[in-house]
Scaffold this motif. Structure first.
Motif, PDB file in Angstrom:
ATOM      1  N   UNK A 103      -1.751  -5.792 -10.996  1.00  0.00           N
ATOM      2  CA  UNK A 103      -1.925  -6.206  -9.613  1.00  0.00           C
ATOM      3  C   UNK A 103      -1.756  -7.697  -9.431  1.00  0.00           C
ATOM      4  N   UNK A 104      -2.399  -8.447 -10.350  1.00  0.00           N
ATOM      5  CA  UNK A 104      -2.383  -9.896 -10.219  1.00  0.00           C
ATOM      6  C   UNK A 104      -0.979 -10.435 -10.441  1.00  0.00           C
ATOM      7  N   UNK A 105      -0.296  -9.840 -11.425  1.00  0.00           N
ATOM      8  CA  UNK A 105       1.076 -10.288 -11.692  1.00  0.00           C
ATOM      9  C   UNK A 105       1.925 -10.008 -10.454  1.00  0.00           C
ATOM     10  N   UNK A 106       1.734  -8.809  -9.891  1.00  0.00           N
ATOM     11  CA  UNK A 106       2.524  -8.460  -8.716  1.00  0.00           C
ATOM     12  C   UNK A 106       2.196  -9.373  -7.549  1.00  0.00           C
ATOM     13  N   UNK A 107       0.901  -9.649  -7.365  1.00  0.00           N
ATOM     14  CA  UNK A 107       0.519 -10.535  -6.265  1.00  0.00           C
ATOM     15  C   UNK A 107       1.245 -11.869  -6.397  1.00  0.00           C
ATOM     16  N   UNK A 143       0.800  -1.218   0.000  1.00  0.00           N
ATOM     17  CA  UNK A 143       0.000   0.000   0.000  1.00  0.00           C
ATOM     18  C   UNK A 143       0.841   1.280   0.000  1.00  0.00           C
ATOM     19  N   UNK A 144       1.852   1.307   0.819  1.00  0.00           N
ATOM     20  CA  UNK A 144       2.671   2.527   0.893  1.00  0.00           C
ATOM     21  C   UNK A 144       3.712   2.487  -0.196  1.00  0.00           C
ATOM     22  N   UNK A 178      -2.997 -13.116   3.129  1.00  0.00           N
ATOM     23  CA  UNK A 178      -3.751 -12.134   2.353  1.00  0.00           C
ATOM     24  C   UNK A 178      -4.820 -11.531   3.263  1.00  0.00           C
ATOM     25  N   UNK A 179      -4.892 -10.192   3.284  1.00  0.00           N
ATOM     26  CA  UNK A 179      -5.881  -9.498   4.130  1.00  0.00           C
ATOM     27  C   UNK A 179      -7.103  -9.144   3.291  1.00  0.00           C
ATOM     28  N   UNK A 180      -8.236  -9.069   3.932  1.00  0.00           N
ATOM     29  CA  UNK A 180      -9.441  -8.563   3.254  1.00  0.00           C
ATOM     30  C   UNK A 180      -9.999  -9.520   2.206  1.00  0.00           C
ATOM     31  N   UNK A 181      -9.945 -10.804   2.521  1.00  0.00           N
ATOM     32  CA  UNK A 181     -10.488 -11.782   1.573  1.00  0.00           C
ATOM     33  C   UNK A 181     -12.000 -11.871   1.790  1.00  0.00           C
ATOM     34  N   UNK A 182     -12.745 -11.604   0.700  1.00  0.00           N
ATOM     35  CA  UNK A 182     -14.203 -11.506   0.856  1.00  0.00           C
ATOM     36  C   UNK A 182     -14.970 -12.556   0.069  1.00  0.00           C
ATOM     37  N   UNK A 183     -14.317 -13.121  -0.951  1.00  0.00           N
ATOM     38  CA  UNK A 183     -15.084 -14.047  -1.800  1.00  0.00           C
ATOM     39  C   UNK A 183     -14.361 -15.383  -1.991  1.00  0.00           C
ATOM     40  N   UNK A 184     -15.195 -16.372  -2.356  1.00  0.00           N
ATOM     41  CA  UNK A 184     -14.667 -17.696  -2.628  1.00  0.00           C
ATOM     42  C   UNK A 184     -13.724 -17.652  -3.826  1.00  0.00           C
ATOM     43  N   UNK A 185     -14.051 -16.776  -4.782  1.00  0.00           N
ATOM     44  CA  UNK A 185     -13.205 -16.667  -5.985  1.00  0.00           C
ATOM     45  C   UNK A 185     -11.797 -16.184  -5.606  1.00  0.00           C
ATOM     46  N   UNK A 186     -11.755 -15.282  -4.649  1.00  0.00           N
ATOM     47  CA  UNK A 186     -10.444 -14.801  -4.189  1.00  0.00           C
ATOM     48  C   UNK A 186      -9.655 -15.943  -3.543  1.00  0.00           C
ATOM     49  N   UNK A 187     -10.365 -16.774  -2.768  1.00  0.00           N
ATOM     50  CA  UNK A 187      -9.682 -17.902  -2.119  1.00  0.00           C
ATOM     51  C   UNK A 187      -9.068 -18.812  -3.182  1.00  0.00           C
ATOM     52  N   UNK A 215      -6.029  -4.553  -1.407  1.00  0.00           N
ATOM     53  CA  UNK A 215      -6.066  -3.984  -2.759  1.00  0.00           C
ATOM     54  C   UNK A 215      -5.223  -4.762  -3.761  1.00  0.00           C
ATOM     55  N   UNK A 216      -4.408  -5.644  -3.258  1.00  0.00           N
ATOM     56  CA  UNK A 216      -3.506  -6.417  -4.100  1.00  0.00           C
ATOM     57  C   UNK A 216      -4.073  -7.780  -4.509  1.00  0.00           C
ATOM     58  N   UNK A 217      -5.170  -8.163  -3.808  1.00  0.00           N
ATOM     59  CA  UNK A 217      -5.673  -9.530  -3.983  1.00  0.00           C
ATOM     60  C   UNK A 217      -6.430  -9.641  -5.314  1.00  0.00           C
TER      61      UNK A 217
END
Ligand code: C2E
Ligand code: MG
Ligand code: MG
Length: 557
Positions: free
Chosen positions: A490-494, A456-457, A510-519, A477-479
Motif C-alpha cells: 500500500x505504502x509503495x503504491x501510495x 478502491x475500485x 488524501x481522504x480520511x486523514x485521522x492522525x498526525x503520523x499520517x500527515x 485505505x491507501x494512506x
C-alpha cells in the motif's frame, strides 16, 4: 346434393353475408379445391406485422391433396387485433390456369370462407400468441400459467425459481450489433430452456430479464451456465461472446404455500437485484433477511420525494487542508438526512437511491444548495473556497448532464472556478466513454473534476491517462499509517500514485486523514492536501462558515 349446387348456395350465402354452414364447407373442401385445380391452401397467422417481418408465427395447412403446386394467389388480411393473416393458394403444377372469372371466385372464396374457416384455429393461435412476446419468447403470462398449474398440482416444493438479468447486454449489442445481439440472447435462452427441459419453464420478463422454474437436478448446470457462457454469434468463423447474468434464486421449500405468484417473484427479484448491486456475487440465494432489507429500501424510496420537498436533506461541509500551511483550500459537500429526529448517514440511503434514479434528484438538490451557500459567501465578501459535490455514476446515462449542471451553477450566478464535481471510477467501456464525455465537457466549461476514492475500485491507468481530471482523491485505505511504513505494498503504491498524479499535473488529495503520523507520511510523499477527521468531520454550514472565517488550522510541522 350436387356439389355445384352446394357451391352456388355457398357463394350466394357469402354474397348476402348470411350465416355460412362451415361444417359443410369443410366437408366439401376437397371438392371445391378439385374444382379449381387447387393442390394446397396455407394460412399463416402472425401476432402482428413485426412478427410477420421476423417470420415468427403459425402456419396452418387448411387443405393439402399432396400434389405439387405453385402459389397462384395470395391474400393478406390485418384483423382488428392487428393479427396478420396470409392465405396462399397453390395451383396444381401443369394444371390449366384459372380463367379471370375463376380467379375472381377463388379470391372471393379465399377472402371469406378460408378466413372464416380458419377462425377457430386462428382463435387458438391467438390464444397461443398471448403466451409469446413480440420477439417470440414465452412471456410472463405463460410463466404465471405454468407456475400456477404446478402450485395447484402441489409440484412446486423442491423446485428452484430464478430471476436473472443479463449483464451489460447493451455492451454486447454495441460490440456485435443489435441483430446479432438478439440472436445471442435467443441462443442463450434456448440453451437454458434445453437445460431445464420438461422439469420447468422459462420466459422473458421484459428487456434482458428472465424468470424460470426448474427442478433441483438441473439447478447446478443452469447456475453454471448463467454465471458465464460463451455464445457463438457467427457460425462460420466460430466467433463467440461472453454472456453472464445477475441471478436471484429461491429454493422452494416442500411445505411452501403459494397464494399468489408475487410470493415467489418478490423473492427472486430482490435476490437478483442484490446480485446486481453487489458487483461481486453473480448469484444470490433468497433469504428472509433480504425481504426485510427490501422493505427498508421501499420505505426509503417511498418517503424520499416528500423528504426532498421538505428539505430534510442538508449539506455538511468537510474542509480540505493544505498540510504545509494549515490553510483551508476547499471543502467537500456531503449529504446528511434529518429524519424523524435523527441524522441518517449516506451509507444508509445513497445505495438505496442509487437503485433508481432518485439519486440524480438528490445530487442536483445538493449542487443547488451548495451554489446558494456559495452565493451568500461571495456576497458577504469573506473567504470563499472551491466546493466539491459528489455525483453518482447513475448520472452517466443522462446525455444532458453537463447542461443540467451548468443550468444550476449559472442560475445561481456562481463563477465556475468555485465548483468541483467528484466522480468515482467506472468498470464498463460504455460508462468509461460517458465519463470521458462528461469530464471533458466540464473541463471546457471551466469546472474542476476529481476522481473520487482512487484506488478502491478497479482503477485502470487508462482512467487517468484518457480522462482530463483536475484532482485525484486517494482513498483512505491507501494512506500509510505513518512516515516509517515503507515495506507494505500500500505504502509503495501510495508513493508512486502521488508521484504519478504530480507528474501528470493533477492535484492530489488524501481522504480520511485521522492522525498526525499520517500527515507526516503525506509530507514525506509530497502529497500536500488532506481531508479528514484530524482537521474536522463534515460540519453543518454555520460551523463550516466559522472555519472559513478563521481560514486556517494550527498545524504541527
Ligand atoms: P466520499 O465522497 O468518499 O466522502 C468521504 C467520506 O469519508 C465521507 O463519508 C466522510 O465523512 C468520510 N470521512 C472523511 N474524513 C474521514 C476520516 O478521517 N476517517 C473516516 N473513517 N472517514 C472520513 P460520508 O459523509 O458518510 O459519505 C459517504 C459516501 O456517501 C461519500 O463518500 C459519497 O460517496 C457518498 N455521498 C455523500 N454525500 C453524497 C451526495 O450528496 N451525493 C452522492 N452521489 N453521494 C454522496
Ligand atoms: Mg467524495
Ligand atoms: Mg471519497
Amino acid at each position: 346434393m350436387d356439389f355445384h349446387v352446394i357451391f352456388e348456395k355457398m357463394l350466394s350465402e357469402l354474397n348476402s353475408m348470411k350465416k355460412i354452414d362451415f361444417q359443410l364447407v369443410e366437408k366439401e373442401m376437397s371438392s371445391i379445391c378439385d374444382m379449381f385445380r387447387i393442390s394446397k391452401i396455407v394460412t399463416k397467422t402472425y401476432q402482428n406485422s413485426k412478427c410477420e417481418e421476423k417470420g415468427v408465427g403459425d402456419v396452418l395447412i387448411s387443405y393439402d391433396n399432396g400434389k405439387s403446386g405453385s402459389i397462384a394467389l395470395s391474400t393478406r388480411i390485418v384483423t382488428d387485433m392487428m393479427n396478420v393473416i396470409i392465405c396462399e393458394v397453390f395451383l396444381i403444377d401443369g394444371a390449366e390456369p384459372w380463367t379471370a372469372e375463376e380467379a375472381e371466385t377463388v379470391s372471393f372464396f379465399l377472402d371469406t370462407v378460408t378466413v372464416y374457416m380458419s377462425r377457430n384455429r386462428i382463435d387458438e393461435a391467438a390464444k397461443r400468441f398471448a403466451f409469446y412476446d413480440d420477439d417470440g419468447y414465452h412471456n410472463f403470462r405463460y410463466f404465471i400459467r405454468n407456475i400456477q398449474r404446478a402450485a395447484d398440482e402441489e409440484k412446486l416444493g423442491g423446485k428452484a425459481a430464478i430471476h436473472f438479468n443479463l449483464k451489460h447486454f447493451a455492451l454486447v449489442n454495441s460490440r456485435i450489433g443489435r441483430n446479432l445481439g438478439s440472436m445471442v440472447m435467443h441462443s442463450f435462452f434456448n440453451t437454458v430452456e434445453e437445460m431445464i427441459g420438461s422439469s420447468g419453464v422459462i420466459c422473458r420478463f421484459g428487456g434482458d430479464n428472465f424468470v424460470l422454474l426448474c427442478g433441483r437436478e438441473c439447478l447446478n448446470d443452469v447456475l453454471g451456465y448463467l454465471s458465464g457462457a460463451a455464445v457463438v454469434y457467427d457460425v462460420k468463423t466460430g466467433d463467440r461472446i461472453m454472456v453472464s447474468a445477475s441471478v436471484g434464486v429461491f429454493l422452494i421449500p416442500d411445505d411452501f404455500v403459494m397464494n399468489d405468484v408475487g410470493d415467489i417473484l418478490d423473492k427472486i427479484i430482490s435476490a437478483s437485484t442484490a446480485a446486481k448491486i453487489s458487483g461481486k456475487q453473480n448469484i444470490v440465494f433468497y433469504s428472509d433477511e433480504m425481504l426485510a432489507e427490501k422493505s427498508k429500501v421501499m420505505r426509503i424510496q417511498h418517503i424520499f420525494p416528500d423528504a426532498l420537498e421538505n428539505e430534510e436533506f442538508r449539506v455538511f461541509y468537510q474542509p480540505k487542508v493544505n498540510i504545509n500551511t494549515g490553510e483551508i483550500v476547499g471543502a467537500e459537500a456531503l449529504c446528511r438526512w434529518f429524519h424523524e429526529g435523527r441524522i441518517v448517514f449516506p451509507a444508509e440511503f445513497i445505495p438505496v437511491l442509487e437503485q433508481g434514479l432518485e439519486i440524480c434528484r438528490l445530487d442536483f438538490y445538493m449542487l443547488d444548495h451548495v451554489c446558494k451557500d456559495l452565493r451568500r459567501w461571495l456576497d458577504e465578501g469573506g473567504n470563499v473556497v472551491r466546493v466539491s459535490v459528489n455525483l453518482s455514476r447513475k448520472h452517466m446515462v443522462d446525455i444532458d448532464l453537463l447542461e443540467h449542471i451548468l443550468e444550476i451553477v449559472d442560475r445561481n450566478n456562481i463563477p465556475h472556478e468555485y465548483i468541483e464535481i467528484e466522480l468515482t471510477e467506472t468498470t464498463t467501456d460504455v460508462e468509461f466513454r460517458d465519463l470521458k464525455r462528461t469530464v471533458s465537457g466540464l473541463q471546457q466549461a471551466g469546472i474542476c473534476t476529481s476522481v473520487d476514492d482512487f484506488g478502491m475500485g478497479y482503477s485502470s491507468l487508462n482512467l487517468i491517462k484518457e480522462i482530463p481530471w483536475n484532482v485525484m482523491k486517494v482513498d483512505k485505505n491507501f494512506i500509510p499509517d505513518d512516515e516509517n511504513s515503507e515495506k507494505c505494498a500500500n505504502d509503495i503504491m501510495f508513493h508512486y500514485v502521488v508521484g504519478m498524479a504530480r507528474a501528470m499535473g493533477l492535484e492530489c488529495i488524501a481522504e480520511g486523514v485521522e492522525t498526525q503520523a499520517q500527515v507526516r507520511a503525506l509530507r514525506k510523499n509530497k502529497c500536500d492536501l488532506a481531508q479528514g477527521f484530524l482537521f474536522d468531520k463534515p460540519l453543518p454550514v454555520e460551523e463550516f462558515e466559522q472555519r472559513l472565517r478563521a481560514g486556517r488550522y494550527d498545524i504541527e510541522i
